[in-house]
Enzyme design. Sequence first.
Site, mmCIF file in Angstrom:
data_model
loop_
_atom_site.group_PDB
_atom_site.id
_atom_site.type_symbol
_atom_site.label_atom_id
_atom_site.label_comp_id
_atom_site.label_asym_id
_atom_site.label_seq_id
_atom_site.Cartn_x
_atom_site.Cartn_y
_atom_site.Cartn_z
ATOM 1 C CG ASP A 171 8.956 14.651 -0.610
ATOM 2 O OD1 ASP A 171 9.956 14.870 0.089
ATOM 3 O OD2 ASP A 171 8.998 14.636 -1.854
HETATM 4 C C1 LAN Z 1 16.958 15.677 -3.727
HETATM 5 C C2 LAN Z 1 16.640 14.251 -3.711
HETATM 6 C C3 LAN Z 1 15.309 13.886 -3.183
HETATM 7 C C4 LAN Z 1 14.278 14.956 -3.387
HETATM 8 C C5 LAN Z 1 12.832 14.464 -3.203
HETATM 9 C C6 LAN Z 1 12.560 13.807 -1.859
HETATM 10 C C7 LAN Z 1 12.495 13.415 -4.280
HETATM 11 C C8 LAN Z 1 11.926 15.657 -3.411
HETATM 12 O O1 LAN Z 1 10.580 15.263 -3.440
HETATM 13 C C9 LAN Z 1 12.261 16.781 -2.462
HETATM 14 C C10 LAN Z 1 13.689 17.278 -2.695
HETATM 15 C C11 LAN Z 1 14.754 16.176 -2.578
HETATM 16 C C12 LAN Z 1 14.998 15.902 -1.118
HETATM 17 C C13 LAN Z 1 16.099 16.610 -3.181
HETATM 18 C C14 LAN Z 1 16.556 18.021 -3.098
HETATM 19 C C15 LAN Z 1 17.835 18.408 -3.877
HETATM 20 C C16 LAN Z 1 18.876 17.295 -3.913
HETATM 21 C C17 LAN Z 1 19.324 16.996 -2.501
HETATM 22 C C18 LAN Z 1 18.175 16.076 -4.521
HETATM 23 C C19 LAN Z 1 17.655 16.286 -5.928
HETATM 24 C C20 LAN Z 1 19.338 15.117 -4.660
HETATM 25 C C21 LAN Z 1 20.539 16.015 -5.045
HETATM 26 C C22 LAN Z 1 20.121 17.463 -4.809
HETATM 27 C C23 LAN Z 1 21.294 18.305 -4.287
HETATM 28 C C24 LAN Z 1 20.901 19.761 -4.240
HETATM 29 C C25 LAN Z 1 22.514 18.070 -5.181
HETATM 30 C C26 LAN Z 1 23.716 18.885 -4.854
HETATM 31 C C27 LAN Z 1 23.741 20.071 -5.690
HETATM 32 C C28 LAN Z 1 23.616 21.333 -5.276
HETATM 33 C C29 LAN Z 1 23.020 22.311 -6.205
HETATM 34 C C30 LAN Z 1 24.001 21.806 -3.938
#
Ligand code: LAN
Length: 718
Positions: A449
């Site tokens: 996205d």
């Molecule tokens: C995110 C942040 C952005 C988010 C969007 C783009 C909003 C979404 O539409 C797709 C998934 C994504 C890219 C996403 C995936 C998981 C993330 C990276 C996070 C929520 C920000 C933090 C999270 C990450 C996994 C945190 C670290 C923790 C672990 C369990 C490894």
Amino acid sequence: MTGAAINKTHSPTDRTRWRLRADEGRQTWHYLTEEESKANPQTDTDKYWLDLKLDAPTLPKATTALEAARNGFEFFKRLQNEEGFWPGEYGGPMFLLPGLVITYYVTGVKFPEGWSQEIIQYLFNRADKEDGGWGLHIEGHSTVFGTALNYIALRLLGVDADHPVCVKARGTLHKLGGATGSPSWGKFWMAALGVYDWEGMNPVPPELWLLPHILPFHPARYWCHTRNVYISMSYLYGRRATPPLTDLTRQLREELYTQPYDTIAWHQQRNNICKADEYYPHTRLLNFLNRGLVLAEKVTGSVGLRAAALKAAYVQVKYEDENTHYLDIGPVNKMMNTLSTFYEEGKDSEAFQKHVKNNIDFMWMSGGGMMMNGTNGSQLWDTALLIQGVIESGLAKEPQNHEAMKKGLKFLDDCQIKKNPPFMKEGWRDPTLGAWPFSNKWQGYTVSDCTSEGLKAVLLLQGKLSYTEVRVSDKRLEQAVDIVLGLQNKNGGFASYESVRGPQWLEWINPAEVFGNIMIEYTYPECSTACVLGLTYFREQRPNYRRDEIDATIERAIQFILKDQRADGSWYGSWAICFTYATMFACESLSSVGLSYSNSEAVKNACGFLLSKQRADGGWGESYKSCEQHRYIEHKDTQVVQTAWALMALMAAKCPDHEAIKRGIRMIMSRQQPDGQWKQEAIEGIFNHSCSISYPNYKHIFTIWVLGRYAKTYGDDL
Ligand code: LAN
């Protein structure tokens, strides 16, 4: 590195000496000396994030939605930096800082000036007001995971065990049963510090990396975040990487538990998980496999497989580091990779030094102290969304905003990833050429996205505004489309970073206890909508490029979205809270193919759902608990951001209830401050069903967008 012990009178740094800098998409904070700080005055952005007084002017009071949107952007424009993006905090999770502090302690790296004071400040501020503990995230209840790890962090940073904050936190930790009840990721960090015995952890065998890829449970099939965390965790576990004991870690061994350290039966702690922590309990299958792995480890140990397995795991650590310019996919594996590199290559190695240098990218200074962000920022995401809102509202055409839009395009141009990762196949990575990431090109992971939102914003900027030049060529737009087309799944939906690689039953062996749905990719209405719209905008401007595939992809994605709707008319949201968020996306998708309230039952039901949740004050307010419990749960307060999402959806759906929409708009306007901004309310984002995460820029982005959409639809009628 303990430094002077901190007693009752901890004081933060001089807030006027902090500066936020941008460097090719990186956002980093620096604590200047007094002289340097005099020579470089603080900007509005610095002051805003540090909660210092801003001299933003009072604006003429808005009487129409468009005026309110204009005031909103007048304010938010001040926070755009010279590179064209909107920097921002991205905190929320409470299990990130301890990884950094433990890694620095073990490796003997010193914190830059100001950091440890401000990390302490942040942890002090975030301790639960009642019981003094910490949770999984800033809005969660105290858990062993949060409390044990953040307690350790404070102690390693030099806070005394008898400091009132520590005394209170330790009391709560003991009430919860002590650190033996920590979930597996906490057990891991404590073992890596030498305050927990590796025997007390379920195996994380690096041998998994020696298995043939064809096996359905090969780790290359896991969701990329989970895969990367377990690569370095398996390396460190596999070599039982333990630092020498120090006085402080000896003390911690006594402080963390409810019984003397030497009397703990470690092997009985593997499945001891405190109830307050447990979100996804072990399945019987996982417990059975774990028992088998304990035995298998003894066998593989005796045949000498371990050395080869460690090598195989470390090679993957290297691929990840090299593929991401030593930023890594996220802050968890970033710290684990830093520690792995220390053990494998040494403290003086170039690789280790690169890791340390880049840690600054994850740190965020705020009025409440220094936190670790959930990624190295949300630069692309926030910028691409905001630009779309400003364009839809018509504000982009107003001369005072041309400069901001030009700068935005410059950033989008710079941020697109222009090559594939150097270790693509060997590192199990997908192509990145033409993609947009969530943060910046250095981290460089394709997100479905983010690629689509980046593409949409560029197409709008280059196609609809007469004053912007073309910076992203046709070829590069095609490359972005190629990426999106390559990411569709069999069910028509789009997942987050990659397409789904493994079977659904892999979730039965999810060992993390605190998160749900992390083993493989899943398809999401949010990501699918962004892809539908990205392709739709592209098709309007370039009707001939891969036309049949684009048509078919959109059609299948729409079918996925329709199927994903729940009986009550809503969609479950995975990346922000929750039904309100995902229902907005779904309505946008459906509207793009001409489905609206008057001609689609699905859209009508979606409107019915949203209207049923509107509150007496005209707004909406949903709690993060919806994401945990998979049912709509009201927040105690109405939320501006969710009100904006609900209204975006209703207007996309052409909902005929103008009165309801108007009431929502008035609610948003009533909360606008005299300088055009909105105040921070409850946390906005979520991941893995259980952990909330802050998107503080949303209160500017979605308010401006929805006010603009209202003005476009209904004009001045209020
Ligand atoms: C995110 C942040 C952005 C988010 C969007 C783009 C909003 C979404 O539409 C797709 C998934 C994504 C890219 C996403 C995936 C998981 C993330 C990276 C996070 C929520 C920000 C933090 C999270 C990450 C996994 C945190 C670290 C923790 C672990 C369990 C490894």
